[in-house]
Design an enzyme around this catalytic site. Sequence first.
Site, short mmCIF file in Angstrom:
data_model
loop_
_atom_site.label_atom_id
_atom_site.label_comp_id
_atom_site.label_asym_id
_atom_site.label_seq_id
_atom_site.Cartn_x
_atom_site.Cartn_y
_atom_site.Cartn_z
CB VAL A 11 -5.16 18.01 -30.53
CG1 VAL A 11 -5.88 17.08 -31.48
CG2 VAL A 11 -5.64 17.81 -29.11
CG ASP A 12 -2.16 12.38 -33.14
OD1 ASP A 12 -2.16 11.68 -32.12
OD2 ASP A 12 -2.03 11.92 -34.29
CB SER B 208 -11.48 17.80 -39.52
OG SER B 208 -11.36 16.42 -39.80
CE1 TYR C 238 -4.93 15.12 -41.56
CE2 TYR C 238 -6.89 14.06 -40.68
CZ TYR C 238 -5.56 13.99 -41.08
OH TYR C 238 -4.89 12.80 -41.01
CG ASN D 201 -2.00 9.94 -38.38
OD1 ASN D 201 -1.76 8.73 -38.31
ND2 ASN D 201 -1.26 10.85 -37.74
N1 AR6 Z 1 -5.93 20.92 -26.79
C1 AR6 Z 1 -7.07 21.21 -27.48
N2 AR6 Z 1 -7.07 21.51 -28.79
C2 AR6 Z 1 -5.90 21.52 -29.44
C3 AR6 Z 1 -4.65 21.22 -28.80
C4 AR6 Z 1 -4.72 20.91 -27.41
N3 AR6 Z 1 -3.62 20.62 -26.71
N4 AR6 Z 1 -3.67 21.32 -29.73
C5 AR6 Z 1 -4.26 21.66 -30.90
N5 AR6 Z 1 -5.58 21.81 -30.73
P1 AR6 Z 1 -5.35 19.31 -35.35
P2 AR6 Z 1 -6.87 17.84 -37.40
C6 AR6 Z 1 -6.65 22.16 -31.69
O1 AR6 Z 1 -4.47 19.91 -36.39
O2 AR6 Z 1 -7.19 19.10 -38.12
C7 AR6 Z 1 -2.20 15.60 -36.64
O3 AR6 Z 1 -0.90 15.66 -37.17
C8 AR6 Z 1 -6.30 22.89 -32.96
O4 AR6 Z 1 -6.18 24.28 -32.68
O5 AR6 Z 1 -4.73 18.81 -34.10
O6 AR6 Z 1 -7.98 16.84 -37.18
C9 AR6 Z 1 -2.81 14.22 -36.76
O7 AR6 Z 1 -1.83 13.21 -36.61
C10 AR6 Z 1 -7.53 22.61 -33.81
O8 AR6 Z 1 -8.59 23.51 -33.46
O9 AR6 Z 1 -6.23 18.06 -35.94
C11 AR6 Z 1 -3.39 14.23 -38.12
O10 AR6 Z 1 -2.42 13.91 -39.10
C12 AR6 Z 1 -7.97 21.21 -33.36
O11 AR6 Z 1 -7.23 20.94 -32.16
C13 AR6 Z 1 -3.85 15.66 -38.31
O12 AR6 Z 1 -3.04 16.44 -37.43
C14 AR6 Z 1 -7.66 20.12 -34.36
O13 AR6 Z 1 -6.44 20.42 -35.01
C15 AR6 Z 1 -5.29 15.84 -37.88
O14 AR6 Z 1 -5.69 17.14 -38.20
#
Ligand code: AR6
Length: 176
Positions: free
Chosen positions: A39-40, A123, A127, A30
């Site tokens: 993932v963050d 995203s 997101y 973020n």
């Molecule tokens: N390895 C690979 N992919 C993953 C993992 C992992 N360990 N964990 C989740 N994913 P998201 P965004 C996938 O929500 O939409 C956070 O709070 C997940 O299934 O992580 O960009 C940040 O701080 C999805 O396909 O990121 C921001 O506030 C992808 O990673 C916000 O979320 C991205 O999902 C960012 O949201």
Amino acid sequence: MEITVNNAVIELVQGDITKEETEAIVNAANSGLKGGGGVDGAIHRAAGPSIMEECRAIGYCPTGQAVVTGGGNLKAGHVIHTVGPVYSGGNRGEADLLKSAYLESLKKVTQNGLKSVSFPAISAGIYGYPLTEAAYIALKTIINYVKNHEGIELVRFVLFSQNIYDVFSDELKKIR
Ligand code: AR6
């Protein structure tokens, strides 16, 4: 599955990006670089506190941009933190911002002289970006970049579930 473009392999795998051994991994962060869920959260938990300290010192990253920290306890030596757009209908520049998040991350790979990087589906989780469109933008942007830049040898998408993997591989088959 994988394809080769110029000197670069573009590979899709299902898995957990925190386990990756590429030189860099990309974090879907973020703007406040404050950590979070998805993932963050997973990357910060696995890396330990040092990268959060670096993020605090950097302070901010606008949507569509990217910043770099070390990898802490991760096998990857670098984490590229990029900020994708929050999806709110598609008429607020989301596509350009998502493209920019990938491009700016790739520029960091090049600027740091790295040869391999892993991306999550930026995203496409919290997101809310529609997955098929997000996959198309991700793959198209990366293919165009490696066509025009030497140096990167491996771009790996590490996709968290079978469904996400399937959507990315369908899009890659269409683009190829
Ligand atoms: N390895 C690979 N992919 C993953 C993992 C992992 N360990 N964990 C989740 N994913 P998201 P965004 C996938 O929500 O939409 C956070 O709070 C997940 O299934 O992580 O960009 C940040 O701080 C999805 O396909 O990121 C921001 O506030 C992808 O990673 C916000 O979320 C991205 O999902 C960012 O949201």
